[in-house]
Design a protein around this motif. Sequence first.
Motif, short mmCIF file in Angstrom:
data_model
loop_
_atom_site.label_atom_id
_atom_site.label_comp_id
_atom_site.label_asym_id
_atom_site.label_seq_id
_atom_site.Cartn_x
_atom_site.Cartn_y
_atom_site.Cartn_z
N ALA A 183 0.83 -1.21 0.00
CA ALA A 183 0.00 0.00 0.00
C ALA A 183 0.86 1.26 0.00
CB ALA A 183 -0.94 -0.01 1.20
N HIS A 202 1.33 4.44 -2.82
CA HIS A 202 1.32 5.87 -2.52
C HIS A 202 2.59 6.55 -3.04
CE1 HIS A 202 0.32 9.58 -0.61
NE2 HIS A 202 1.33 9.54 0.23
N LEU A 204 -5.06 5.56 -3.55
CA LEU A 204 -5.30 4.40 -2.68
C LEU A 204 -6.77 4.01 -2.64
CD1 LEU A 204 -2.97 5.18 0.37
CD2 LEU A 204 -2.48 3.78 -1.62
N ILE A 235 -6.25 0.22 -3.35
CA ILE A 235 -6.13 -0.51 -2.10
C ILE A 235 -7.49 -0.79 -1.44
CG2 ILE A 235 -5.13 -0.52 0.21
CD1 ILE A 235 -3.09 -0.72 -2.03
#
Length: 278
Positions: free
Chosen positions: A46, A50, A206, A210
């Motif tokens: 994750a 980013h 994200l 994610i």
Amino acid sequence: MGEFFDWGLTAQLLGYGFVQQMLVAGAVLGAVAGLLGPLVVTRKMAFAVHGTSELAFTGGAAALLVGVGVGYGALAGSVVAALLLGLLSRRDSDRDSVIGAILAFGLGLGVLFLYLYKGRSANKFGLLTGQIVSVGSTDLWLLIGASVVVLGVLAAIYRPLHFASVDAAVATARGVPVRTLSVVFAVLVGIATALSVQIVGALLVLSLMITPAAAAARVTASPVRATLLAVLFAELAVVGGILLSLAPGVPVSAFVTAISFLTYLLCRGFGTPQTRTV
């Protein structure tokens, strides 16, 4: 609320070609993000996503400055970032520090490029928060072409990549080229991240890469079902976000992130104890 969400105006806007292009771009991106997301979550990448988004932002800002397509700049920046992350993070213990260093450098350079750019301020803001209305036919074909490449490579390496993601030590012992797969997957994630920047912006990538996968992991332990759910959740977020944003004219990213987070909360609340690991 009824005036804010003017469904009549939304229906009218759906008849325009640029809105239809937005929906196609969003649907394609949702599929790519949903298919990659579970592997990103499994590999605990994750923070890497980013960091890659910051270099995509830098590439997009550089593209604005020199007058070329933002999509091409974002794509170049994210691929460079992915290669750097894959090559410099030779040990898992190095990953966070390498990402932090690259993220800070990329963000600082991107801010400089935006400062030097004297064009419309909306273009600067769009790089950070998304501006899907700017996705023209050329950008759409770039998005589709890049997505086809990403999905084709992912299909070719999926089995060994999933094996390496679940147990890298055993995969290495079995002769799986774990290191090479890590670099290739990092590049795939970088490309997907660059594609996401125009829709949700560098700051909110994200929410597509994610959150849907994390939500899916809350309700099932099956890799196949988790992937299907991640695609469904990503499509719901991006297509739903576009539709909700049309009438009020609010940035798409506001709705995409809200839908993604609400989906995650619902899955977290209804997930079984056996799958509550993310």
